[in-house]
Each structure stands twice: as structure tokens, then as C-alpha cells.
Design an enzyme around this catalytic site. Structure first.
Site, PDB file in Angstrom:
ATOM      1  N   TYR A 293       0.822  -1.134   0.048  1.00 30.24           N
ATOM      2  CA  TYR A 293      -0.125   0.188   0.241  1.00 30.24           C
ATOM      3  C   TYR A 293       1.366   0.947   0.167  1.00 30.24           C
ATOM      4  O   TYR A 293       1.484   0.755   0.688  1.00 30.24           O
ATOM      5  CB  TYR A 293      -0.716   0.116   1.193  1.00 30.24           C
ATOM      6  CG  TYR A 293      -1.973   1.944   1.739  1.00 30.24           C
ATOM      7  CD1 TYR A 293      -2.929   1.252   0.835  1.00 30.24           C
ATOM      8  CD2 TYR A 293      -1.667   2.500   1.850  1.00 30.24           C
ATOM      9  CE1 TYR A 293      -3.634   2.468   0.717  1.00 30.24           C
ATOM     10  CE2 TYR A 293      -1.843   3.739   1.762  1.00 30.24           C
ATOM     11  CZ  TYR A 293      -3.037   3.969   1.290  1.00 30.24           C
ATOM     12  OH  TYR A 293      -3.251   5.187   1.798  1.00 30.24           O
TER      13      TYR A 293
ATOM     14  N   GLU B  94      -3.908   7.192  -3.579  1.00 28.27           N
ATOM     15  CA  GLU B  94      -3.547   6.088  -2.530  1.00 28.27           C
ATOM     16  C   GLU B  94      -3.339   4.445  -4.711  1.00 28.27           C
ATOM     17  O   GLU B  94      -3.804   4.951  -5.338  1.00 28.27           O
ATOM     18  CB  GLU B  94      -4.846   5.212  -1.996  1.00 28.27           C
ATOM     19  CG  GLU B  94      -4.756   6.080  -0.955  1.00 28.27           C
ATOM     20  CD  GLU B  94      -6.084   5.452  -0.437  1.00 28.27           C
ATOM     21  OE1 GLU B  94      -7.433   4.802  -1.303  1.00 28.27           O
ATOM     22  OE2 GLU B  94      -6.302   4.781   0.298  1.00 28.27           O
TER      23      GLU B  94
END
Ligand code: GDP
Ligand code: MN
Length: 377
Positions: free
Chosen positions: A101, A189
Site C-alpha cells: 500500500y 492511493e
């Protein structure tokens, strides 16, 4: 403003991020011809402004152009979390060994951008934060100095032991911050950043939210706005110069000025009510704005009472009163209306309202209480 994955990827590709080849398609035939160009196994991905598409069936694989066409036909028209899929991204399928991530947000607490990394990729970061917060590594960035290479290196070392991968990730983080800063994003993101068995890194998913206040500097991003994905009422309000945000309650509020709008919502909540919206008609006295505001509120079946709370400064109370009377003549109003007008031309406004059977109250608190009471009936 939210943009789609394929749009975020177009932007990030220009900043040098490793993005698998792919293009957007609106029809199964378009998906097929993109697949022919890519000449590799494919992934077909629903383009809607929500996450969790994988679980909802909005991400499927295909081996041949013919299969890509079939899969696209299945995904197009699908509904995901209430949103109809009108476009799919057709991209090269990346072989995934591991998912990481990466995120950058504008953080109110530290008043700075914060870069985040986690080895727990592919899961929503909120989940990771709840279950294993120790697996999220964060760095607030001093925006004057920028994101320093040693800061990026430090974050990379939390993810990879291997020197080569660490260097690659350091570079990716640097480019990501560059994009965040130069494009005035409020969030980026990459979830997941995929590690392939060959040791390459690819941004398999990309999410970007733009800071609306910076959009005027980026007409190319403003042009990416997807009108079909936005609340039509919020769009209409925007066109007419109103700021409108839909909320979950039943008391429609019409207020002038953002500060007063916040105070009005607070006081409604304080007395146990729930506002149906935030609506700021701004600092002008255009009766048409009042009519538009009324139209928007009355079209919402959740609105059981309307509360006008106007502080007349530049806005003149008599103009607002006239706007209210005009809109009552133009449309059928089935819900009770409570009005509190104070400030410039208050007396004139009162005279106008006295000729009607509209309820006007002397104070903000009283108006809130009355609106809550009427909404219950
Ligand atoms: P989201 O569910 O809306 O966040 O969409 P993502 O693009 O993040 O995809 C969800 C999951 O599908 C990822 O975490 C991957 O596990 C998988 N996925 C997405 N794209 C690919 C791909 O190209 N190859 C493989 N093997 N898996 C993928
Ligand atoms: Mn994702």
C-alpha cells in the site's frame, strides 16, 4: 473532485510511475480492440468512483480479445454500490506475488501532506489501521523542503529488505509525491502496488482526489470531471452559484454564508434535529437563488421542513423574502417553512412576510426548535 482510476493512471504515468499498459472502453467492441493492441493476458476493471470493486465482481480477467469483449459486456451496466458502470479499463494483467500500500493524504492534524506505506496492500487501509496499525508507516512532509530522498528511503526500508526493490520504491514514492504536489491533489492511493515474480513493481490500482480549490490551475483535470458520477442536485446548485451538500437528515436549511450554515446545522443538532443539507446561497440578493434553493430542497423527499436562516449584510432581507414569496407562487410547497431574517432591511422583509401565512421567528434557536417540531408532524 474524484477522478477515475484510468484518469489517475494517465496523470501518474506522466510522472514516471510504472503503470501497466491499458485504456478505457465504453463498449464491449472498444474493449476488444484495446485488447488486440495489448496482446497480453488482460484485466477488465469497472470505472466507478468507489473502492471494493474486486469483491463486487467489477474486476475480471480475460485471456483473448474475444474474451475481453465478453467480460466487458458483463461488467458494463453492472451496478456497484449504487453506481452504474459505464466505462471499463482494459489493462495488461500483472502477475502479482505481493501487494503493497502507498498513500499520500493532506493531514489536518499535522497540517502537512503525510506519506504512508504498508506491507498490507490490497486491503482497505482503514481495515489495516483498525487491526494492525503497527503495519502502517507514516511521514509528515514539510512542504517547504519537500519530500527528501532520505525520508523516502526510510519508508522504503520498512517494506523491502532487497536493495534493488528499495531503490525502486524510493523512486516511486518520490514521483508520487511530485504528482501529489504539482497537481494539487488531496489524496493519492496506490493500493495495491504489485510486486511481480520477476521483481518488478507496478501500480495496479490508483485513486486520486483533487483539491477543488486548486482545480482552476489544472483545466486538464477539471475536464476529467465525470458529470454522470456526481449528484445531479449538487451539480445544478453549483451551476447556479449555490454551495449545496446533501446530508442525511430531514430539515432543509437555506442560509447565507458558510459560517452561518455551519452554525445553523450545529444548532439544529443541538436541539436534537438532523439537517438534510448544507446550503449556502452566498452573499448576493438575487431572488432567483432563493427560488433555485427552494426547488432543490423541495425535490428531496427526505425534507420534512425548511428552515431559512438569513443574516442580512450585503444580502438584503427583503430580497430574500421576495424570493421566498415568488417561489411559493411558482411551486407547490407541501412542507412547513420556518423563516428567521435579521439585518439589512429586516423591517421591509417582515412587512412582506406578514402578508403571507409564513411562519417567521425572532431568533435562530427558536427557528431551529420550531423546524424540528414541524418536521416531526
Ligand atoms: P478495488 O477493489 O476497487 O480496490 O480495485 P483494485 O484495482 O485494487 O483490485 C482489487 C484486487 O484485484 C487487487 O488487490 C488485486 O489482488 C486484484 N487485481 C487487480 N488488478 C490485477 C491484475 O492486473 N492482476 C492480478 N493478478 N490481480 C489484479
Ligand atoms: Mn484498490
Amino acid at each position: 473532485m474524484k477522478i477515475h482510476e484510468y484518469q489517475a493512471k494517465e496523470i501518474l504515468r506522466k510522472f514516471g510511475l510504472p503503470i501497466p499498459p491499458g485504456e478505457v472502453a465504453r463498449t464491449p467492441e472498444e474493449a476488444e480492440s484495446i485488447a488486440k493492441k495489448i496482446e497480453k493476458p488482460l484485466v477488465i476493471k469497472a470505472q466507478v468512483h468507489v473502492g471494493g470493486r474486486g469483491k463486487a465482481g467489477g474486476i475480471q480477467f480475460a485471456k483473448t480479445p474475444g474474451e475481453a469483449k465478453e467480460v466487458a459486456a458483463k461488467i458494463l451496466g453492472m451496478e456497484i454500490k449504487g453506481l452504474r458502470v459505464k466505462k471499463v479499463l482494459v489493462a495488461e494483467n500483472v502477475d502479482i506475488e505481493n501487494e503493497v500500500y502507498l498513500g499520500i493524504i493532506l493531514d489536518r492534524k499535522s497540517k502537512s501532506p503525510v506519506v504512508m506505506v504498508s506491507p498490507e496492500g490490497g486491503i482497505e487501509i482503514e481495515e489495516v489501521a483498525k487491526k494492525t496499525p503497527e503495519k502502517i508507516f507514516k511521514k509528515p512532509i514539510n512542504s517547504l523542503d519537500g519530500f527528501l530522498p532520505e525520508e523516502a528511503e526510510d519508508l522504503s526500508s520498512k517494506i523491502f529488505q532487497d536493495t534493488d526493490l528499495r531503490l525502486k520504491l524510493t523512486e516511486i514514492l518520490g514521483s508520487l509525491y511530485d504528482a501529489f504536489y504539482k497537481k494539487d491533489a488531496s489524496l493519492i492511493e496506490i493500493n495495491p502496488l504489485a510486486l511481480t515474480p520477476e521483481g518488478d513493481l507496478f501500480a495496479v490500482d490508483a485513486k486520486m482526489v483533487m483539491d477543488d480549490n486548486g482545480l482552476f490551475r489544472h483545466p486538464e483535470i477539471e475536464a476529467m470531471r465525470d458529470l454522470e458520477e456526481e449528484d445531479p442536485t449538487e451539480l445544478e446548485a453549483k451551476e447556479k452559484g449555490l454551495s449545496f451538500i446533501r446530508l442525511n437528515g430531514n430539515i432543509g436549511c437555506v442560509v447565507n454564508g458558510a459560517g452561518l450554515a455551519m452554525a445553523t446545522m450545529d444548532i439544529i443538532k443541538h436541539y436534537g434535529g438532523e439537517p438534510a443539507n448544507f446550503l449556502d446561497i452566498g452573499g448576493s440578493s438575487n431572488p432567483e437563488k432563493v427560488t433555485t434553493a427552494m426547488k432543490i430542497l423541495l425535490a428531496d423527499p427526505n425534507v420534512k421542513a425548511v428552515y431559512f436562516n438569513i443574516f442580512g449584510g450585503i444580502t438584503r432581507c427583503d430580497d430574500v423574502a421576495n424570493g421566498i414569496v415568488q417561489s411559493l407562487n411558482q411551486m407547490e410547497v407541501k412542507v412547513p417553512i420556518v423563516i428567521r431574517l435579521t439585518g439589512t432591511n429586516e423591517e421591509k422583509a417582515r412587512e412582506i412576510l406578514q402578508k403571507t401565512d409564513l411562519l417567521h421567528v425572532p431568533s435562530m434557536a427558536e427557528g431551529a426548535k420550531k423546524a424540528i417540531e414541524l418536521a416531526k408532524e
